[in-house]
Scaffold this motif. Structure first.
Motif, PDB file in Angstrom:
ATOM      1  N   GLY A  54       4.598  -4.186  16.234  1.00  0.00           N
ATOM      2  CA  GLY A  54       5.415  -4.673  15.125  1.00  0.00           C
ATOM      3  C   GLY A  54       5.372  -3.688  13.980  1.00  0.00           C
ATOM      4  N   VAL A  55       5.370  -4.217  12.767  1.00  0.00           N
ATOM      5  CA  VAL A  55       5.339  -3.400  11.562  1.00  0.00           C
ATOM      6  C   VAL A  55       4.170  -3.855  10.708  1.00  0.00           C
ATOM      7  CG1 VAL A  55       6.599  -2.836   9.437  1.00  0.00           C
ATOM      8  CG2 VAL A  55       7.830  -3.032  11.590  1.00  0.00           C
ATOM      9  N   LEU A  56       3.373  -2.911  10.225  1.00  0.00           N
ATOM     10  CA  LEU A  56       2.276  -3.257   9.323  1.00  0.00           C
ATOM     11  C   LEU A  56       2.895  -3.800   8.049  1.00  0.00           C
ATOM     12  CD1 LEU A  56      -0.762  -3.303   8.783  1.00  0.00           C
ATOM     13  CD2 LEU A  56      -0.566  -0.977   7.907  1.00  0.00           C
ATOM     14  N   SER A  57       2.767  -5.096   7.827  1.00  0.00           N
ATOM     15  CA  SER A  57       3.448  -5.723   6.696  1.00  0.00           C
ATOM     16  C   SER A  57       2.565  -5.824   5.461  1.00  0.00           C
ATOM     17  CB  SER A  57       3.968  -7.114   7.076  1.00  0.00           C
ATOM     18  OG  SER A  57       2.921  -7.941   7.517  1.00  0.00           O
ATOM     19  N   GLU A  58       1.240  -5.850   5.666  1.00  0.00           N
ATOM     20  CA  GLU A  58       0.360  -6.060   4.520  1.00  0.00           C
ATOM     21  C   GLU A  58      -1.045  -5.543   4.817  1.00  0.00           C
ATOM     22  OE1 GLU A  58      -0.544  -9.808   1.531  1.00  0.00           O
ATOM     23  OE2 GLU A  58       0.089 -10.227   3.568  1.00  0.00           O
ATOM     24  N   ILE A  59      -1.630  -4.869   3.816  1.00  0.00           N
ATOM     25  CA  ILE A  59      -3.034  -4.460   3.883  1.00  0.00           C
ATOM     26  C   ILE A  59      -3.779  -5.273   2.838  1.00  0.00           C
ATOM     27  CG2 ILE A  59      -4.665  -2.600   3.368  1.00  0.00           C
ATOM     28  CD1 ILE A  59      -2.663  -0.629   4.575  1.00  0.00           C
ATOM     29  N   LEU A  60      -4.738  -6.066   3.295  1.00  0.00           N
ATOM     30  CA  LEU A  60      -5.480  -6.937   2.383  1.00  0.00           C
ATOM     31  C   LEU A  60      -6.838  -6.366   1.991  1.00  0.00           C
ATOM     32  CD1 LEU A  60      -4.565 -10.256   4.181  1.00  0.00           C
ATOM     33  CD2 LEU A  60      -3.623  -9.411   2.040  1.00  0.00           C
ATOM     34  N   ALA A  61      -7.399  -5.488   2.817  1.00  0.00           N
ATOM     35  CA  ALA A  61      -8.685  -4.861   2.522  1.00  0.00           C
ATOM     36  C   ALA A  61      -8.444  -3.356   2.358  1.00  0.00           C
ATOM     37  CB  ALA A  61      -9.685  -5.128   3.635  1.00  0.00           C
ATOM     38  N   LYS A  62      -8.595  -2.884   1.148  1.00  0.00           N
ATOM     39  CA  LYS A  62      -8.315  -1.476   0.839  1.00  0.00           C
ATOM     40  C   LYS A  62      -9.471  -0.578   1.259  1.00  0.00           C
ATOM     41  CE  LYS A  62      -4.620  -2.645  -1.659  1.00  0.00           C
ATOM     42  NZ  LYS A  62      -3.595  -3.167  -0.847  1.00  0.00           N
ATOM     43  N   ASP A  63      -9.187   0.737   1.335  1.00  0.00           N
ATOM     44  CA  ASP A  63     -10.221   1.724   1.637  1.00  0.00           C
ATOM     45  C   ASP A  63     -11.391   1.565   0.660  1.00  0.00           C
ATOM     46  OD1 ASP A  63      -8.337   2.616   3.424  1.00  0.00           O
ATOM     47  OD2 ASP A  63      -8.137   4.620   2.569  1.00  0.00           O
ATOM     48  N   GLY A  64     -12.614   1.594   1.215  1.00  0.00           N
ATOM     49  CA  GLY A  64     -13.806   1.487   0.384  1.00  0.00           C
ATOM     50  C   GLY A  64     -14.311   0.075   0.177  1.00  0.00           C
ATOM     51  N   GLU A  65     -13.521  -0.933   0.539  1.00  0.00           N
ATOM     52  CA  GLU A  65     -13.949  -2.327   0.373  1.00  0.00           C
ATOM     53  C   GLU A  65     -14.929  -2.729   1.473  1.00  0.00           C
ATOM     54  OE1 GLU A  65     -11.114  -5.474  -0.211  1.00  0.00           O
ATOM     55  OE2 GLU A  65      -9.837  -4.186  -1.441  1.00  0.00           O
ATOM     56  N   THR A  66     -15.859  -3.595   1.119  1.00  0.00           N
ATOM     57  CA  THR A  66     -16.800  -4.152   2.087  1.00  0.00           C
ATOM     58  C   THR A  66     -16.205  -5.460   2.613  1.00  0.00           C
ATOM     59  OG1 THR A  66     -18.676  -3.164   0.958  1.00  0.00           O
ATOM     60  CG2 THR A  66     -19.154  -5.011   2.419  1.00  0.00           C
ATOM     61  N   VAL A  67     -16.195  -5.590   3.945  1.00  0.00           N
ATOM     62  CA  VAL A  67     -15.619  -6.778   4.585  1.00  0.00           C
ATOM     63  C   VAL A  67     -16.628  -7.372   5.563  1.00  0.00           C
ATOM     64  CG1 VAL A  67     -13.200  -6.095   4.339  1.00  0.00           C
ATOM     65  CG2 VAL A  67     -14.501  -5.275   6.290  1.00  0.00           C
ATOM     66  N   GLU A  68     -16.573  -8.680   5.726  1.00  0.00           N
ATOM     67  CA  GLU A  68     -17.462  -9.363   6.669  1.00  0.00           C
ATOM     68  C   GLU A  68     -16.783  -9.512   8.021  1.00  0.00           C
ATOM     69  OE1 GLU A  68     -18.784 -13.061   5.048  1.00  0.00           O
ATOM     70  OE2 GLU A  68     -19.731 -12.101   3.314  1.00  0.00           O
ATOM     71  N   VAL A  69     -17.586  -9.688   9.062  1.00  0.00           N
ATOM     72  CA  VAL A  69     -17.054  -9.944  10.403  1.00  0.00           C
ATOM     73  C   VAL A  69     -16.128 -11.155  10.331  1.00  0.00           C
ATOM     74  CG1 VAL A  69     -17.664 -10.681  12.739  1.00  0.00           C
ATOM     75  CG2 VAL A  69     -18.997  -8.902  11.603  1.00  0.00           C
ATOM     76  N   GLY A  70     -14.937 -11.012  10.901  1.00  0.00           N
ATOM     77  CA  GLY A  70     -13.963 -12.103  10.896  1.00  0.00           C
ATOM     78  C   GLY A  70     -13.023 -12.084   9.707  1.00  0.00           C
ATOM     79  N   ALA A  71     -13.271 -11.214   8.713  1.00  0.00           N
ATOM     80  CA  ALA A  71     -12.425 -11.165   7.515  1.00  0.00           C
ATOM     81  C   ALA A  71     -11.037 -10.641   7.872  1.00  0.00           C
ATOM     82  CB  ALA A  71     -13.063 -10.282   6.454  1.00  0.00           C
ATOM     83  N   LEU A  72     -10.050 -11.089   7.126  1.00  0.00           N
ATOM     84  CA  LEU A  72      -8.672 -10.664   7.324  1.00  0.00           C
ATOM     85  C   LEU A  72      -8.468  -9.295   6.680  1.00  0.00           C
ATOM     86  CD1 LEU A  72      -5.901 -11.545   8.416  1.00  0.00           C
ATOM     87  CD2 LEU A  72      -5.461 -12.579   6.200  1.00  0.00           C
ATOM     88  N   LEU A  73      -8.068  -8.310   7.496  1.00  0.00           N
ATOM     89  CA  LEU A  73      -7.850  -6.942   7.013  1.00  0.00           C
ATOM     90  C   LEU A  73      -6.399  -6.717   6.596  1.00  0.00           C
ATOM     91  CD1 LEU A  73      -9.828  -5.032   9.773  1.00  0.00           C
ATOM     92  CD2 LEU A  73     -10.491  -5.274   7.384  1.00  0.00           C
ATOM     93  N   GLY A  74      -5.479  -7.289   7.356  1.00  0.00           N
ATOM     94  CA  GLY A  74      -4.063  -7.101   7.084  1.00  0.00           C
ATOM     95  C   GLY A  74      -3.231  -7.914   8.055  1.00  0.00           C
ATOM     96  N   GLN A  75      -1.925  -7.677   8.025  1.00  0.00           N
ATOM     97  CA  GLN A  75      -1.035  -8.430   8.903  1.00  0.00           C
ATOM     98  C   GLN A  75       0.054  -7.530   9.462  1.00  0.00           C
ATOM     99  OE1 GLN A  75       0.492 -12.043   7.271  1.00  0.00           O
ATOM    100  NE2 GLN A  75      -1.517 -12.859   6.804  1.00  0.00           N
TER     101      GLN A  75
END
Length: 89
Positions: A54-75
């Motif tokens: 498809g098309v990368l529509s959204e990035i929710l976690a930017k470069d350098g951000e700390t994310v937990e397992v299962g966190a939403l990165l984008g759509q």
């Protein structure tokens, strides 16, 4: 309908990672299983593949951000744009 890109399970004792870099920008086409984003932990570096084409529509976690397992990165949106094309009459 959008497809979620989430942080995968990274190992037994690993609960979070840092977003190292995105390989695509919003609006760019992606293929299923194409590497989209690189995550780093204190033990490994992991590439997260696109769960669908498809098309990368959204990035929710930017470069350098700390994310937990299962966190939403984008759509990922369908088709050639983030929104479906209107139907022609």
């Amino acid at each position: 309908m959008a497809t979620e890109i989430r942080v995968p399970t990274l190992g037994e004792s690993v609960t979070e990672a840092t977003v190292a870099q995105w390989y695509k920008k919003p609006g760019e086409s992606v293929a299923a299983d194409e590497p989209l984003v690189e995550l780093e932990t204190d033990k490994v570096t992991v590439e997260v593949p696109a769960p669908a084409a498809g098309v990368l529509s959204e990035i929710l976690a930017k470069d350098g951000e700390t994310v937990e397992v299962g966190a939403l990165l984008g759509q990922i949106g369908e088709g050639k744009g983030a929104a479906p094309a209107p139907k022609k009459e």
